[in-house]
Design an enzyme around this catalytic site. Structure first.
Site, mmCIF file in Angstrom:
data_model
loop_
_atom_site.group_PDB
_atom_site.id
_atom_site.type_symbol
_atom_site.label_atom_id
_atom_site.label_comp_id
_atom_site.label_asym_id
_atom_site.label_seq_id
_atom_site.Cartn_x
_atom_site.Cartn_y
_atom_site.Cartn_z
ATOM 1 C CE1 TYR A 108 -3.942 2.437 0.828
ATOM 2 C CE2 TYR A 108 -2.117 3.665 2.235
ATOM 3 C CZ TYR A 108 -3.441 3.680 1.590
ATOM 4 O OH TYR A 108 -4.123 4.588 1.730
ATOM 5 C CD GLU A 196 -6.080 4.210 -0.831
ATOM 6 O OE1 GLU A 196 -6.212 4.251 0.335
ATOM 7 O OE2 GLU A 196 -7.418 4.300 -1.615
#
Length: 212
Positions: A108, A196
């Site tokens: 991530y 993101e």
């Protein structure tokens, strides 16, 4: 303003961030043609402004152009209800058909504005591909935050710090640092509040790709 995945990936690509090969489709036949062009298997992704697509059936593998057409038709005609849409069904007006990646690891990586620090921060975790809010709630020690000085931008040593925390293989540290700096550039140039990548994958060929 929220962007669909395919729109965000165009911005990523323009800033040198690797993305999967893919084509946008607004009809089942367009999806089938995309699968034929890309080669199967492919991933069919519903384009909606909500997370939790995977658990709701909005991200599926298709092994042929015919199954791609069937999958796309179901998404386009039925819409989706996810954990973020509540009881309201989200309308699916398009699907993104992408090449299937051979994934070795999922990470991530994000840029966000931290109101308390009054600056941009890089957020990372080895727990990619899942709901990052759940990770932050259940295992906050797996979330790493790197504040960025607005007058200097994201420096190389900070990118290396993030890479070390993620146990990045040595041969991928330099590409990861460049990717992280490119993400920061994309974030600032578009005046974003959140950018993101989830997951940022390491493929079986030792490459980094912004899979979602």
């Amino acid at each position: 303003m929220k962007l669909h995945e395919h729109q965000a990936k165009k911005i990523f690509a323009a800033h040198g961030i690797p993305i999967p090969l893919g084509k946008l489709a607004t009809t089942p036949s367009e999806a089938a043609a995309a699968a034929f062009d890309l080669g199967t298997p492919v991933i069919v992704k519903a384009q909606i402004h909500a997370g939790g697509r995977g658990k709701a059936g909005g991200v599926k593998i298709a092994n042929s152009p015919g199954s791609t057409e069937t999958t796309a038709r179901s998404m386009l005609e039925n819409g989706l209800i996810t954990s973020q849409t509540g009881s309201d069904r989200a309308l699916v007006e398009s699907v993104l058909v992408e090449e299937s990646l051979q994934i070795s690891e999922e990470l991530y990586l994000a840029m966000a504005v931290d109101g308390s620090l009054k600056r941009i921060v890089a957020i990372s975790s080895k727990s990619g591909g899942v709901d990052i809010e759940e990770v932050a709630h259940n295992t906050p020690e797996q979330i790493f935050v790197e504040p960025i000085d607005p007058s200097l931008g994201l420096l190389s040593y900070q990118g290396r710090n993030i890479a070390y925390k993620l146990n990045m293989p040595d041969n991928l540290i330099r590409p990861f640092v460049q990717l992280t700096q490119n993400l920061y550039s994309a974030f600032t140039s578009t005046d974003a509040s959140l950018a993101e990548i989830n997951p940022l994958v390491i493929t079986s060929n030792d490459t980094l790709v912004a899979a979602d």
